[in-house]
Enzyme design. Structure first.
Site, PDB file in Angstrom:
ATOM      1  N   HIS A 102      18.900 -51.054 -24.070  1.00 40.69           N
ATOM      2  CA  HIS A 102      18.625 -51.934 -22.973  1.00 40.69           C
ATOM      3  C   HIS A 102      17.636 -53.182 -23.152  1.00 40.69           C
ATOM      4  O   HIS A 102      16.878 -52.984 -23.982  1.00 40.69           O
ATOM      5  CB  HIS A 102      18.024 -51.031 -21.900  1.00 40.69           C
ATOM      6  CG  HIS A 102      17.822 -51.599 -20.529  1.00 40.69           C
ATOM      7  ND1 HIS A 102      16.913 -52.309 -20.048  1.00 40.69           N
ATOM      8  CD2 HIS A 102      18.566 -50.951 -19.371  1.00 40.69           C
ATOM      9  CE1 HIS A 102      17.179 -52.337 -18.737  1.00 40.69           C
ATOM     10  NE2 HIS A 102      17.951 -51.815 -18.273  1.00 40.69           N
ATOM     11  N   ASP A 158      12.664 -44.854 -26.104  1.00 40.78           N
ATOM     12  CA  ASP A 158      13.004 -45.075 -24.617  1.00 40.78           C
ATOM     13  C   ASP A 158      14.017 -44.082 -24.114  1.00 40.78           C
ATOM     14  O   ASP A 158      14.945 -43.614 -24.153  1.00 40.78           O
ATOM     15  CB  ASP A 158      13.905 -46.367 -24.726  1.00 40.78           C
ATOM     16  CG  ASP A 158      14.483 -46.614 -23.255  1.00 40.78           C
ATOM     17  OD1 ASP A 158      14.513 -46.064 -22.452  1.00 40.78           O
ATOM     18  OD2 ASP A 158      15.316 -47.782 -22.845  1.00 40.78           O
ATOM     19  N   GLN A 201      17.235 -42.668 -20.034  1.00 40.70           N
ATOM     20  CA  GLN A 201      18.353 -41.955 -19.742  1.00 40.70           C
ATOM     21  C   GLN A 201      18.249 -40.554 -20.417  1.00 40.70           C
ATOM     22  O   GLN A 201      19.587 -39.824 -20.345  1.00 40.70           O
ATOM     23  CB  GLN A 201      19.531 -42.955 -20.190  1.00 40.70           C
ATOM     24  CG  GLN A 201      19.940 -44.115 -19.672  1.00 40.70           C
ATOM     25  CD  GLN A 201      20.186 -44.076 -18.065  1.00 40.70           C
ATOM     26  OE1 GLN A 201      20.562 -43.007 -17.590  1.00 40.70           O
ATOM     27  NE2 GLN A 201      19.920 -45.212 -17.597  1.00 40.70           N
ATOM     28  N   LYS A 234      14.680 -42.656 -11.998  1.00 38.35           N
ATOM     29  CA  LYS A 234      15.920 -42.065 -12.703  1.00 38.35           C
ATOM     30  C   LYS A 234      15.942 -40.880 -12.422  1.00 38.35           C
ATOM     31  O   LYS A 234      16.933 -40.201 -13.045  1.00 38.35           O
ATOM     32  CB  LYS A 234      16.259 -42.862 -13.803  1.00 38.35           C
ATOM     33  CG  LYS A 234      16.462 -44.215 -13.740  1.00 38.35           C
ATOM     34  CD  LYS A 234      16.949 -44.803 -15.251  1.00 38.35           C
ATOM     35  CE  LYS A 234      16.557 -46.205 -15.404  1.00 38.35           C
ATOM     36  NZ  LYS A 234      17.864 -46.914 -15.084  1.00 38.35           N
ATOM     37  N   CYS A 259      22.353 -54.533 -18.349  1.00 39.02           N
ATOM     38  CA  CYS A 259      21.217 -54.928 -19.122  1.00 39.02           C
ATOM     39  C   CYS A 259      21.284 -54.719 -20.650  1.00 39.02           C
ATOM     40  O   CYS A 259      20.323 -54.573 -21.208  1.00 39.02           O
ATOM     41  CB  CYS A 259      19.896 -54.385 -18.738  1.00 39.02           C
ATOM     42  SG  CYS A 259      19.482 -54.789 -16.935  1.00 39.02           S
TER      43      CYS A 259
HETATM   44  C1  LIG Z   1      18.022 -46.794 -21.331  1.00 40.94           C
HETATM   45  C2  LIG Z   1      17.222 -47.788 -20.438  1.00 40.94           C
HETATM   46  N1  LIG Z   1      15.868 -48.452 -20.774  1.00 40.94           N
HETATM   47  C3  LIG Z   1      15.132 -49.068 -19.900  1.00 40.94           C
HETATM   48  C4  LIG Z   1      15.503 -49.079 -18.723  1.00 40.94           C
HETATM   49  C5  LIG Z   1      14.581 -49.665 -17.543  1.00 40.94           C
HETATM   50  O1  LIG Z   1      14.164 -49.007 -16.659  1.00 40.94           O
HETATM   51  P1  LIG Z   1      13.174 -49.738 -15.469  1.00 40.94           P
HETATM   52  O2  LIG Z   1      14.078 -50.717 -14.820  1.00 40.94           O
HETATM   53  O3  LIG Z   1      13.126 -48.393 -14.600  1.00 40.94           O
HETATM   54  O4  LIG Z   1      11.928 -50.007 -16.283  1.00 40.94           O
HETATM   55  C6  LIG Z   1      16.759 -48.574 -18.164  1.00 40.94           C
HETATM   56  C7  LIG Z   1      17.307 -48.357 -16.745  1.00 40.94           C
HETATM   57  O5  LIG Z   1      18.136 -49.271 -16.191  1.00 40.94           O
HETATM   58  C8  LIG Z   1      17.679 -48.016 -18.967  1.00 40.94           C
HETATM   59  O6  LIG Z   1      18.758 -47.279 -18.711  1.00 40.94           O
END
Ligand SMILES: Cc1ncc(COP(=O)(O)O)c(C=O)c1O
Lengths: 425, 142
Positions: free
Chosen positions: A137, A215, A218, A241, A381
């Site tokens: 991401h 990270d 998910q 999430k 993203c």
């Molecule tokens: C794998 C992963 N990393 C990071 C993020 C970023 O999360 P947040 O926008 O809540 O900071 C997301 C969510 O969109 C994600 O799915």
């Protein structure tokens, strides 16, 4: 003599009843376009909230609200206690050693930025290597690009194959010609569902004395994650999430590391003593929590964690595995449809990205919405990953504890309608 | 919402008007909408009286972006550049005859943005206020 009725042994993890779970989610009852139940298949972007979480937000503002940590009156003490109880809930969820290892952030993005700034800018230098994957991401990619640009360190990538499965065969070469310092990887891909083999990557990183950041955006909401068992150093996740409110998430880090790291934002809450010229900083975890935090949201994230634990995180995971498999099988039966990511039978998170020959993902998502079936369309993203796979965008369906078989059937029915409208059926 | 995919739109998507390339375009430009990956490459031929005599485009993307360009191309052939310069967002919405959410409006506007930017780039005039870099749409001279 009649036999006593035999009783079935209690199942190991009682299976989840998604209909019963759904009753806790007011928003799912009535979709805005049809009045039917909302078939919400976009939990990977953000999960819906149960009444227990909404009630927690209300309860904070109605009966236990004040700024935290310094107030001497009853509401301030109660707000602080509830806020800190959420820290203990996160500690428990991740099996961290101490609540001092849990730093509240706005979410995954801010948690990763904290490490990339605080640890990255003070520890990285030219000749150092940071490794991530081709799946990331943007929030676990761009902060490291920036940290490397600022320090002269080099950013390298563990590749994926055409199924988006991590290829660990070239790991050793990735550490050559420099000093491997940080391995920052996603646990489960939000675009493809790929499960990253930490059991291979962590020992490799450790053999080079590198740190590992995961990270967990998910993974933490969907499966049990034990930071000690994984042998990692940092983990980031987002409360929204995990059925919690937006604006609250956490960074977990090993205490020895966090203790050495400098604060990255400065102001109230994070100080111990301030003079006009200099200041001394607070202890962990508050050293990293400058300013008034998201009090009600963090407290409600604690409620979300307790809710998830009451459902049983293993039962939730098992349910998602079943729903994902069912959706995957049914999608493969749709003519002209291609599912990206790991093949059926390969371990994956509850995320299915797909394409239909002759339609664009945005058109798919727009048409499905008319049936109150919600899927996401776009690059999720992960623009470099899309490019690597040779696609511009995908349609993505993702599942959670409240996903029912009927939700997936409605997705499949909706896709038949998409094919009809676009003259493909 | 159902209206979004009316037969009129789908027909333009499946059988776009003025699809292809020109031998001698007077100007051309291309643009992308990174949000959904819509892409358009537009070529325009103009006569001495600054009237558009031919338009050709290629591209890929969602039905709205591609159909909107097809409809726009029909609309501007025979029009003067001056008239095209006056076309507004509302004109596109009216031409399509559908209601669009803000996200999908970007898809619909891509074609007009590319035409306008190509036109102003060719004339050496500044892009009209409010159009250069419309939201996330990017464009490039070809
Ligand atoms: C794998 C992963 N990393 C990071 C993020 C970023 O999360 P947040 O926008 O809540 O900071 C997301 C969510 O969109 C994600 O799915």
């Amino acid at each position: 003599m009649t036999d006593a009725p035999t009783r079935a042994a209690a199942p190991v993890a009682s299976p989840l009843d998604p209909e019963r779970v759904s009753a806790d989610f007011p928003i799912l009852a009535v979709g805005p376009n049809t009045g039917r139940r909302l078939a919400y298949l976009d939990s990977a972007a953000s999960a819906m909230k149960p009444s227990q979480v909404i009630d927690s937000l209300r309860a904070t503002y109605e009966s236990a609200y004040a700024n935290v940590h310094r107030g001497v009156y009853a509401h301030a003490a109660a707000a602080t206690e509830n806020f800190e109880a959420a820290r203990e809930a996160v500690r428990d969820l991740l099996n961290a050693r101490s609540p001092r290892e849990v730093i509240f952030t706005r979410g995954t993005t801010e948690a990763i930025n904290l490490v990339a700034y605080s640890w990255g800018r003070t520890n990285l230098e030219a000749g150092d290597i940071v490794v991530t994957t081709e799946l990331e991401h943007h929030s676990n990619l761009v902060p490291w690009q920036q940290a490397c640009a600022a320090t002269g360190a080099e950013l390298r990538f563990i590749p994926v194959d055409d199924d988006g499965v991590i290829d660990v065969s070239g790991l050793d070469a990735l550490a050559e010609g420099g000093r491997l310092r940080m391995v920052a990887v996603v646990h489960v891909s939000n675009s493809l569902g790929t499960h990253v083999p930490l059991d291979v990557i962590v020992p490799w990183a450790k053999s080079h004395d590198a740190l590992v950041l995961v990270d967990g955006a998910q993974s933490v909401p969907h499966r049990s994650v034990d930071v000690q068992a994984l042998g990692i150093d940092f983990l980031a996740f987002s409360g929204h999430k995990l059925m919690g409110p937006t604006g609250a998430g956490a960074l977990w880090g090993r205490e020895e590391l966090l203790a050495e790291m400098p604060p990255w934002q400065f102001g109230g809450e994070m100080i111990r003593r301030v003079e006009y010229e200099t200041s001394t900083f607070n202890d962990l975890p508050w050293k990293f929590e400058a300013g008034t935090p998201a009090i009600a949201e963090v407290t409600a994230m604690g409620a979300a964690i307790r809710y998830l634990q009451e459902l049983g995180i293993d039962a939730v995971h098992q349910h998602e595995v079943e729903m994902t498999r069912y959706a995957h099988e049914r999608l493969l039966d749709v003519p002209g449809l291609r599912v990206l990511g790991p093949e059926l039978g390969v371990e994956r998170g509850g995320v299915l990205s797909f394409l239909i020959e002759g339609t664009h993902p945005h058109d798919i998502a727009t048409l499905l919405d008319t049936y109150d079936v919600n899927v996401r369309a776009g690059h999720h993203c992960t623009q470099p990953l899309m490019k690597r796979l040779g696609v511009h965008a995908t349609a993505r369906a993702s599942v959670y504890a409240y996903t029912t078989r009927e939700d997936i059937d409605r997705l499949i029915d909706g896709l038949a309608e998409v094919r009809r409208v676009f003259g493909l059926a | 919402m159902d209206d979004l995919y009316r037969e009129f739109i789908l027909e333009h998507y499946r059988n776009p008007q003025n699809y292809g390339t020109l031998e001698h375009p007077t100007f051309e430009a291309e643009g992308q909408n990174p949000l959904c990956g819509d892409e358009l490459h537009v070529q325009v031929e103009v006569d001495d009286a600054k009237v558009i005599t031919a338009v050709r485009f290629t591209g890929q993307g969602c039905a709205i972006s591609q159909a909107a360009m097809s409809i726009l191309s029909d609309e501007i052939i025979g029009k003067s550049l001056e008239d095209v310069a006056k076309l507004s967002r509302e004109d596109i919405v009216e031409l399509l005859g559908i209601e669009l959410t803000p996200v999908r409006l970007k898809c619909a506007l891509l074609g007009l943005v590319v035409v306008k930017m190509g036109m102003h780039d060719h004339a050496g005039t500044a892009a009209p206020a409010g159009w250069e870099g419309v939201d996330e749409i990017s464009w490039a001279r070809t």
